[in-house]
Motif scaffolding. Sequence first.
Motif, PDB file in Angstrom:
ATOM      1  N   LEU A   1       0.838  -1.198   0.000  1.00  0.00           N
ATOM      2  CA  LEU A   1       0.000   0.000   0.000  1.00  0.00           C
ATOM      3  C   LEU A   1       0.873   1.247   0.000  1.00  0.00           C
ATOM      4  CD1 LEU A   1      -2.627  -1.090   2.695  1.00  0.00           C
ATOM      5  CD2 LEU A   1      -2.999  -0.912   0.231  1.00  0.00           C
ATOM      6  N   PRO A   2       0.378   2.360  -0.536  1.00  0.00           N
ATOM      7  CA  PRO A   2       1.135   3.617  -0.488  1.00  0.00           C
ATOM      8  C   PRO A   2       1.304   4.085   0.962  1.00  0.00           C
ATOM      9  CG  PRO A   2      -0.735   3.789  -1.994  1.00  0.00           C
ATOM     10  CD  PRO A   2      -0.885   2.495  -1.267  1.00  0.00           C
ATOM     11  N   LEU A   3       2.462   4.665   1.251  1.00  0.00           N
ATOM     12  CA  LEU A   3       2.786   5.135   2.600  1.00  0.00           C
ATOM     13  C   LEU A   3       2.722   6.649   2.652  1.00  0.00           C
ATOM     14  CD1 LEU A   3       3.882   4.604   5.467  1.00  0.00           C
ATOM     15  CD2 LEU A   3       6.187   4.582   4.445  1.00  0.00           C
ATOM     16  N   VAL A   4       2.050   7.175   3.688  1.00  0.00           N
ATOM     17  CA  VAL A   4       1.941   8.621   3.893  1.00  0.00           C
ATOM     18  C   VAL A   4       2.407   8.934   5.311  1.00  0.00           C
ATOM     19  CG1 VAL A   4       0.394  10.610   4.011  1.00  0.00           C
ATOM     20  CG2 VAL A   4      -0.042   8.783   2.343  1.00  0.00           C
ATOM     21  N   HIS A   5       3.551   9.633   5.425  1.00  0.00           N
ATOM     22  CA  HIS A   5       4.018  10.136   6.719  1.00  0.00           C
ATOM     23  C   HIS A   5       3.479  11.565   6.843  1.00  0.00           C
ATOM     24  CE1 HIS A   5       6.753   6.837   7.491  1.00  0.00           C
ATOM     25  NE2 HIS A   5       7.363   7.036   6.338  1.00  0.00           N
ATOM     26  N   LEU A   6       2.535  11.787   7.740  1.00  0.00           N
ATOM     27  CA  LEU A   6       1.938  13.119   7.853  1.00  0.00           C
ATOM     28  C   LEU A   6       2.959  14.193   8.219  1.00  0.00           C
ATOM     29  CD1 LEU A   6      -1.555  12.464   9.453  1.00  0.00           C
ATOM     30  CD2 LEU A   6      -1.020  13.127   7.103  1.00  0.00           C
ATOM     31  N   ASP A   7       3.976  13.847   9.018  1.00  0.00           N
ATOM     32  CA  ASP A   7       4.999  14.842   9.354  1.00  0.00           C
ATOM     33  C   ASP A   7       5.635  15.425   8.096  1.00  0.00           C
ATOM     34  OD1 ASP A   7       4.713  14.724  12.096  1.00  0.00           O
ATOM     35  OD2 ASP A   7       6.397  13.357  12.411  1.00  0.00           O
TER      36      ASP A   7
ATOM     37  N   ASP B   1       0.624   7.523   8.861  1.00  0.00           N
ATOM     38  CA  ASP B   1       1.022   7.616  10.258  1.00  0.00           C
ATOM     39  C   ASP B   1       1.096   9.063  10.703  1.00  0.00           C
ATOM     40  OD1 ASP B   1       4.132   8.337  11.073  1.00  0.00           O
ATOM     41  OD2 ASP B   1       3.965   7.715   8.986  1.00  0.00           O
ATOM     42  N   GLY B   2       0.641   9.290  11.919  1.00  0.00           N
ATOM     43  CA  GLY B   2       0.683  10.618  12.519  1.00  0.00           C
ATOM     44  C   GLY B   2      -0.570  10.885  13.313  1.00  0.00           C
ATOM     45  N   ASN B   3      -0.420  11.674  14.359  1.00  0.00           N
ATOM     46  CA  ASN B   3      -1.555  11.967  15.233  1.00  0.00           C
ATOM     47  C   ASN B   3      -2.393  13.121  14.693  1.00  0.00           C
ATOM     48  OD1 ASN B   3      -1.066   9.942  17.122  1.00  0.00           O
ATOM     49  ND2 ASN B   3       0.490  11.174  18.117  1.00  0.00           N
ATOM     50  N   TYR B   4      -1.900  14.337  14.778  1.00  0.00           N
ATOM     51  CA  TYR B   4      -2.588  15.516  14.268  1.00  0.00           C
ATOM     52  C   TYR B   4      -4.086  15.469  14.563  1.00  0.00           C
ATOM     53  CZ  TYR B   4       1.868  16.362  12.089  1.00  0.00           C
ATOM     54  OH  TYR B   4       3.203  16.570  11.881  1.00  0.00           O
ATOM     55  N   ALA B   5      -4.397  15.609  15.841  1.00  0.00           N
ATOM     56  CA  ALA B   5      -5.782  15.478  16.325  1.00  0.00           C
ATOM     57  C   ALA B   5      -6.755  16.379  15.572  1.00  0.00           C
ATOM     58  CB  ALA B   5      -5.833  15.777  17.823  1.00  0.00           C
TER      59      ALA B   5
ATOM     60  N   ARG C   1      23.168  13.470  12.503  1.00  0.00           N
ATOM     61  CA  ARG C   1      23.840  13.909  11.281  1.00  0.00           C
ATOM     62  C   ARG C   1      23.074  13.536  10.010  1.00  0.00           C
ATOM     63  NH1 ARG C   1      28.593  11.830  14.087  1.00  0.00           N
ATOM     64  NH2 ARG C   1      29.629  13.622  15.022  1.00  0.00           N
ATOM     65  N   VAL C   2      22.284  12.482  10.096  1.00  0.00           N
ATOM     66  CA  VAL C   2      21.553  11.987   8.926  1.00  0.00           C
ATOM     67  C   VAL C   2      20.067  12.250   9.137  1.00  0.00           C
ATOM     68  CG1 VAL C   2      21.024   9.953   7.532  1.00  0.00           C
ATOM     69  CG2 VAL C   2      23.275  10.174   8.598  1.00  0.00           C
ATOM     70  N   PRO C   3      19.422  13.010   8.249  1.00  0.00           N
ATOM     71  CA  PRO C   3      17.994  13.312   8.435  1.00  0.00           C
ATOM     72  C   PRO C   3      17.123  12.058   8.349  1.00  0.00           C
ATOM     73  CG  PRO C   3      18.885  14.426   6.480  1.00  0.00           C
ATOM     74  CD  PRO C   3      19.978  13.601   7.066  1.00  0.00           C
ATOM     75  N   ARG C   4      16.030  12.096   9.074  1.00  0.00           N
ATOM     76  CA  ARG C   4      15.059  11.007   9.019  1.00  0.00           C
ATOM     77  C   ARG C   4      14.324  11.047   7.691  1.00  0.00           C
ATOM     78  NH1 ARG C   4      11.509  11.952  14.123  1.00  0.00           N
ATOM     79  NH2 ARG C   4       9.983  10.991  12.770  1.00  0.00           N
ATOM     80  N   ALA C   5      14.026   9.870   7.160  1.00  0.00           N
ATOM     81  CA  ALA C   5      13.332   9.768   5.868  1.00  0.00           C
ATOM     82  C   ALA C   5      11.882  10.227   5.962  1.00  0.00           C
ATOM     83  CB  ALA C   5      13.385   8.330   5.365  1.00  0.00           C
ATOM     84  N   ASP C   6      11.301  10.179   7.168  1.00  0.00           N
ATOM     85  CA  ASP C   6       9.888  10.550   7.306  1.00  0.00           C
ATOM     86  C   ASP C   6       9.695  12.023   7.666  1.00  0.00           C
ATOM     87  OD1 ASP C   6      11.114   9.697   9.725  1.00  0.00           O
ATOM     88  OD2 ASP C   6       9.165   9.532  10.681  1.00  0.00           O
ATOM     89  N   LEU C   7      10.766  12.804   7.631  1.00  0.00           N
ATOM     90  CA  LEU C   7      10.664  14.246   7.864  1.00  0.00           C
ATOM     91  C   LEU C   7      11.073  14.990   6.600  1.00  0.00           C
ATOM     92  CD1 LEU C   7      12.196  14.667  11.438  1.00  0.00           C
ATOM     93  CD2 LEU C   7       9.801  14.763  10.782  1.00  0.00           C
ATOM     94  N   PRO C   8      10.485  16.172   6.385  1.00  0.00           N
ATOM     95  CA  PRO C   8      10.847  16.933   5.179  1.00  0.00           C
ATOM     96  C   PRO C   8      12.235  17.565   5.325  1.00  0.00           C
ATOM     97  CG  PRO C   8       9.304  18.173   6.514  1.00  0.00           C
ATOM     98  CD  PRO C   8       9.452  16.834   7.172  1.00  0.00           C
ATOM     99  N   PRO C   9      12.842  17.949   4.203  1.00  0.00           N
ATOM    100  CA  PRO C   9      14.132  18.641   4.262  1.00  0.00           C
ATOM    101  C   PRO C   9      14.019  19.914   5.111  1.00  0.00           C
ATOM    102  CG  PRO C   9      13.570  18.049   2.002  1.00  0.00           C
ATOM    103  CD  PRO C   9      12.360  17.759   2.844  1.00  0.00           C
ATOM    104  N   GLY C  10      15.074  20.232   5.832  1.00  0.00           N
ATOM    105  CA  GLY C  10      15.082  21.436   6.641  1.00  0.00           C
ATOM    106  C   GLY C  10      14.463  21.249   8.013  1.00  0.00           C
ATOM    107  N   CYS C  11      14.172  20.013   8.380  1.00  0.00           N
ATOM    108  CA  CYS C  11      13.607  19.720   9.702  1.00  0.00           C
ATOM    109  C   CYS C  11      14.452  18.631  10.371  1.00  0.00           C
ATOM    110  CB  CYS C  11      12.154  19.265   9.584  1.00  0.00           C
ATOM    111  SG  CYS C  11      11.041  20.539   8.979  1.00  0.00           S
TER     112      CYS C  11
END
Length: 184
Positions: free
Chosen positions: A27-33, A65-69, A105-115
Amino acid sequence: MRRILVVGSAGAGKSTLAREIARRLDLPLVHLDAHYWQPGWTPPDAALWRDRVARLAAAPAWVMDGNYAGTLDLRLPRADLLVFCDLPRLLCLYRVLRRRWLHRRVPRADLPPGCPERVDGQFLRYVWRYPRRSRPRLLAAVASSAPEVPMVRLRGRAEVRRWVDTLSADPSGPADAGPVRDRR
């Protein structure tokens, strides 16, 4: 099962679990962050965010995945299954701190660039208080917005592993949600 929503405390393993569910069920994956945050951890305009989530939730298939009530009312009615990662707070705190160290040092894949990964006192308090503050609100939102959506409540690492092992994209294999847990 084509739309699966994964929620829970920070550090509970939502993103990791969502990735594995998406892989196993194809299934397609959507990381809300990744859709919420803009560079520098800047939040989007509230109306723009709701519109973005409505479009994501309208897709025919996803693991999200993500809460965002503030957007549960858009996502829950579309979900075929809610997976609640309800792991112990000390484990969540440990994972948050470990994640910060691993991604220094290595950004998380589930976060956008600059975060870049960050942890501060406010975030740690959120994780610590999640069981008393956020969990009851989440369960109340589920009960009021979409009580008909089945929920799997996973309370430990072994339970998560056992449940994931029941998933299969193979039409001849078990493709259901496995045992559905109570909402307590």
